[in-house]
Design an enzyme around this catalytic site. Structure first.
Site, PDB file in Angstrom:
ATOM      1  CD  GLU A  17      -4.072  25.792  27.023  1.00 20.65           C
ATOM      2  OE1 GLU A  17      -3.922  24.932  27.932  1.00 20.65           O
ATOM      3  OE2 GLU A  17      -4.990  26.623  27.042  1.00 20.65           O
ATOM      4  CE  LYS A 113       1.507   4.986  40.613  1.00 21.78           C
ATOM      5  NZ  LYS A 113       0.513   6.051  40.558  1.00 21.78           N
ATOM      6  CB  SER A 434      -6.380  -5.110  25.879  1.00 23.81           C
ATOM      7  OG  SER A 434      -5.066  -4.976  26.353  1.00 23.81           O
ATOM      8  CD  GLU A 485      -9.438  -5.948  28.330  1.00 24.69           C
ATOM      9  OE1 GLU A 485      -9.113  -4.756  28.538  1.00 24.69           O
ATOM     10  OE2 GLU A 485      -8.996  -6.901  29.004  1.00 24.69           O
ATOM     11  NE  ARG A 516      -0.983   8.372  29.179  1.00 25.00           N
ATOM     12  CZ  ARG A 516      -0.577   7.142  28.954  1.00 25.00           C
ATOM     13  NH1 ARG A 516       0.544   6.922  28.323  1.00 25.00           N
ATOM     14  NH2 ARG A 516      -1.312   6.125  29.352  1.00 25.00           N
ATOM     15  CB  CYS A 517      -3.336  14.590  30.796  1.00 26.49           C
ATOM     16  SG  CYS A 517      -2.243  15.968  30.522  1.00 26.49           S
ATOM     17  CG  HIS A 695       5.988  -1.819  29.108  1.00 22.68           C
ATOM     18  ND1 HIS A 695       4.858  -1.048  29.244  1.00 22.68           N
ATOM     19  CD2 HIS A 695       5.976  -2.669  30.148  1.00 22.68           C
ATOM     20  CE1 HIS A 695       4.209  -1.424  30.338  1.00 22.68           C
ATOM     21  NE2 HIS A 695       4.859  -2.409  30.896  1.00 22.68           N
ATOM     22  CB  CYS A 727       0.758  -5.725  30.869  1.00 23.63           C
ATOM     23  SG  CYS A 727      -0.583  -4.649  31.457  1.00 23.63           S
TER      24      CYS A 727
HETATM   25  N1  GLN Z   1      -7.096  -6.612  31.110  1.00 22.55           N
HETATM   26  C1  GLN Z   1      -6.362  -5.408  30.921  1.00 22.55           C
HETATM   27  C2  GLN Z   1      -5.712  -5.389  29.549  1.00 22.55           C
HETATM   28  O1  GLN Z   1      -5.301  -6.378  29.102  1.00 22.55           O
HETATM   29  C3  GLN Z   1      -5.306  -5.221  31.960  1.00 22.55           C
HETATM   30  C4  GLN Z   1      -4.568  -3.936  31.795  1.00 22.55           C
HETATM   31  C5  GLN Z   1      -3.616  -3.625  32.905  1.00 22.55           C
HETATM   32  O2  GLN Z   1      -3.302  -4.482  33.694  1.00 22.55           O
HETATM   33  N2  GLN Z   1      -3.158  -2.422  32.980  1.00 22.55           N
HETATM   34  O3  GLN Z   1      -5.582  -4.373  28.930  1.00 22.55           O
HETATM   35 ZN    ZN Z   2      -1.076  -5.107  33.520  1.00 23.94          ZN
END
Ligand code: GLN
Ligand code: ZN
Length: 758
Positions: A17, A113, A434, A485, A516-517, A695, A727
């Site tokens: 909620e 964290k 991905s 992916e 975020r969960c 990001h 990433c």
């Molecule tokens: N192979 C994953 C991707 O490209 C790696 C994701 C990650 O490192 N968090 O989404």
């Molecule tokens: Zn990554």
């Protein structure tokens, strides 16, 4: 009489909620009043769920984060927030850079964290000019709110020393210089709480389970000498580990009671009892607040009974830490089968267990005879279940020997063989795995789950996505391709769903940060892989291109660290089982003609213990697990790994020991300075430092990338550099990804020709 209490309850709500209320407020679909009403309703519901306890927590609820709440409470929000705005607006500005989606952005507070959990807090900021002021209205109002509902309450505060410890000095001033002023604010707060009729206050100092130098120990002494002046009784609370060398010191701080984590600190309980002055309350965290397994109540009673006889009224019982880290209520689950659900306890069930324990101690076991029998039955069924124990898996793990973790040849020899085989140009370009997860992809996966798309239609859809991804990469001109992916919603869940030994909850949400969960999958039994998990997609992708397509796997350590894990065997044992299962997949991929295989260890660093003295032990089994997964292949198969962060200074030896042929890491924001450690260490294998910050929606220019790689080449020989994003690209859109990757390819061409010219 053993007294029961709780350190904190999950805030997000049984049906998330709070998440939905926050997000709708941020989108301006609802008002701040609506949001506050939901929050109040949640607090009311949560207190009701805890009402059998002797003391209920207040102040553990938070709209976003309890560390940020503390910053607001002591008047330490950063100066950049709009001073003319109301408190809530300022609060969300620090939490997320803006209140409403259209508002102007300010820099959000940094997030990191919370100890070794997967919860993220907003880092308090300090500088030489930091001042504090008390803003206790909200906390006092919640105290009144709970009292009006008739509850017996104990407010929860983050302790002043841990608060400082968690923060960051923005200039080079010493955080501890602020202690005096901060304590003055806490002292005033205690007076307000006293006036509100508070008897006990829980004050959390989890840094007591970390390695503290003399200045931090001194700060704790100073803090509790100062706060002890109040007539409020302080329950000094530590959790997440053992006190170890801080034990005597913690026992002797001038407070009315001490809470310790009796799950992680089981071995030290009797020493704490011996050292604790006889006027102090000892609260034992006897129910694990970090995982989802039922407690063995009879066993707990066996060791608790003599303690209770000794401590009598001085014994309090609680979960080991706040229940923030577990889902709310197991009763919501409809799809878990009876066996498995009888082994599980979420927050509500954990409090039931606590009450059973206290009743047994206070009134005798007979008073809860039935509950104890049910518990004993469940414990036995879990111990004996052949769904948990698979002798074949145990035998295979027992048969692991050193050769499993070793490649046939050393890196230089492999590199030569691989160079001949792949003939990749200097500065090869690739991506992390991905590609954008479009609405269409999400929709198709959902339809498939709901049975609205049949197997064949779904396969067809994923194949189309793969072929689209391959076409794009070919036209952009990347050197090593990926399948994209599209079939994965999550890099752990995707594998968990195909492995035996895993269960999935429907509503087992745990707050990660703000709204975020995450819903960590549950490893309940020995892990095995009934069949290949990725080979079909990988080989289909490879069939569409003459360029190498990387097989894409999640590594055992990351799977482990992002799951709820078994408590009936060491983590290292579970990790070895995962390692063998993923190793089988690696070998199947190799067999099927996939020549480059990437094994992501995004969460390797997260598993590091709180105390540095215990790091090596973790790294030993974690790195061994990775190597078992990766190193069964032939020399000509190239192993990549990927990590989503860049702090390698303190674990560089372990990273080198992984012996991956190529490692890709996040570096774009650091101007390649983070490569210094690889340079100084003489890291021997290939590295792909990220050059595209995924990001951000920004698209890097060719010049920027050339510049970054030029800097990288000052640290790592050019022959060993790759060019790739930081990433995976799943959160980005194709319209950003295409030009960004094209810029990478152009940059590699510029760099190659510069090199030839030189
Ligand atoms: N192979 C994953 C991707 O490209 C790696 C994701 C990650 O490192 N968090 O989404
Ligand atoms: Zn990554």
């Amino acid at each position: 009489m053993a007294i029961t209490h709780n350190l904190g309850f999950p805030r997000i709500g049984k049906n998330r909620e709070l998440k939905f209320a926050l997000e709708s407020f941020w989108r301006q679909h609802t008002t701040s009043e609506d949001l506050q009403n939901t929050a109040q309703q949640l607090r009311k519901t949560h207190w009701q769920l805890q009402q059998q306890l002797d003391w209920l927590p207040v102040g553990d609820f938070s709209l976003y984060d309890h560390v940020l709440d503390t910053s607001a409470l002591v008047g330490n929000l950063p100066n950049r927030v709009s001073q003319d705005q109301d408190e809530l607006t300022q609060y969300f500005q620090v939490a997320r850079g803006q209140t409403h989606s259209h508002c102007q952005q300010t820099a959000a507070g940094e997030m990191t964290k919370w100890f070794d959990t997967n919860y993220h807090y907003i880092v308090p900021e300090f500088d030489a000019n930091t001042t504090f002021s008390l803003h206790a209205d909200k906390l006092i109002a919640q105290v009144e709110e709970a009292k009006a509902l008739g509850h017996n309450i104990k407010p929860v505060l983050l302790g002043p020393v841990t608060y400082l410890w968690l923060g960051k000095s923005k200039d080079s001033s010493n955080k501890l210089d602020h202690l005096d002023n901060l304590l003055a604010t806490y002292e005033r707060l205690l007076i307000s709480l006293e006036q509100a009729g508070v008897e006990w206050l829980q004050i959390d100092e989890p840094i007591l389970v970390t390695e503290l130098d003399a200045s931090w120990q001194h700060a704790l002494k100073q803090a509790y000498l100062a706060l002890n002046k109040s007539s409020i009784k302080l329950l000094l609370t530590s959790y997440f580990g053992e006190l170890k060398e801080n034990l005597h010191f913690a026992c002797e701080l001038p407070v009315a009671g001490l809470h310790i984590d009796a799950i992680n600190g089981f071995e030290e309980i009797s020493r704490v009892i011996d050292w604790l002055p006889s006027h102090k309350v000892l609260s034992l965290g006897v129910i694990n607040g970090r995982n989802i397994w039922i407690n063995d109540l009879n066993k707990t009673l066996d060791w608790l009974t003599p303690i209770q006889q000794r401590l009598q009224d001085r014994l309090w019982l609680a979960p080991s830490c706040s229940l923030l880290h577990v889902p709310v209520d197991l009763d919501s689950e409809q799809n878990l089968d009876h066996d498995i659900s009888s082994w599980l306890a979420f927050a509500v069930q954990k409090l039931d267990e606590l009450n059973i324990l206290a009743t047994a101690l206070n009134q005798g076991k007979d008073a809860v005879a039935e509950e104890l029998i049910i518990n004993e039955f469940a414990i036995k069924s879990r111990q004996q279940s052949n769904r948990v124990h698979n002798p074949l898996v145990k035998t295979r793990v027992g048969g692991i020997n050193d050769s499993f973790a070793l490649r046939n040849s050393s890196y230089p020899q492999r590199a030569a063989i691989q160079q001949q085989r792949f003939n990749l140009p200097l500065y090869p370009t690739t991506t992390i795995g991905s590609f954008p997860q479009t609405d269409e992809i999400r929709q198709a996966r959902k339809q498939y789950r709901l049975g609205k798309l049949d197997e064949g239609q779904y396969q067809q859809f994923i194949k189309q996505e793969i072929s689209h991804a391959i076409e794009q990469q070919e036209s952009i001109g990347l050197d090593v391709l990926v399948h994209g992916e599209a079939e994965r919603n999550d890099m752990v869940e995707y594998f968990g769903e195909q492995l035996d030994g895993y269960a999935f909850s429907q509503f087992g949400w745990v707050q990660s940060y703000g709204s975020r969960c995450v819903k960590p999958p549950i490893i309940f039994g020995d892990i095995s892989r009934p069949q290949a998990m990725t080979v079909e997609w990988a080989t289909y992708a490879q069939s569409l291109s003459d360029k190498p397509v990387k097989g894409m796997l999640t590594g055992p350590v990351t799977i482990l660290n992002w799951s709820f894990v078994r408590d009936d065997q060491p983590r290292s044992e579970t990790c070895l089982q995962l390692a063998l299962a993923i190793r089988d997949e690696v070998l199947d991929l190799e067999q099927a003609g996939i020549n480059i295989i990437q094994i992501d260890e995004a969460a390797l660093r997260e598993g590091l213990p709180l105390r540095q003295s215990q790091w090596q032990q973790y790294l030993d089994w974690a790195i061994k697990s990775f190597k078992i997964t990766a190193n069964g292949v032939k020399d000509q198969t190239q192993i990549h790994t990927h990590m989503c962060y860049s702090e390698f200074n303190d674990i560089i030896q372990a990273i080198a020991d992984m012996d991956a042929d190529v490692i890709t890491i996040e570096t774009s924001r650091s101007d390649m300075e983070l490569l210094d450690v690889f340079n100084e260490f003489n890291y021997p294998n290939e590295i792909g430092p990220g050059v595209y910050d995924i990001h951000s929606p920004n698209i890097p220019s060719v010049d920027e990338i050339v510049d970054l790689i030029t800097k990288a080449a000052q640290r790592i020989p050019a022959e060993r550099l790759w060019i790739n994003p930081d990433c995976g690209l799943k959160t980005r859109r194709w319209q950003e990804v295409k030009p960004a990757l094209a810029a990478m390819v152009s940059a590699s061409e510029v760099l190659r020709s510069k090199r030839e010219a030189a």
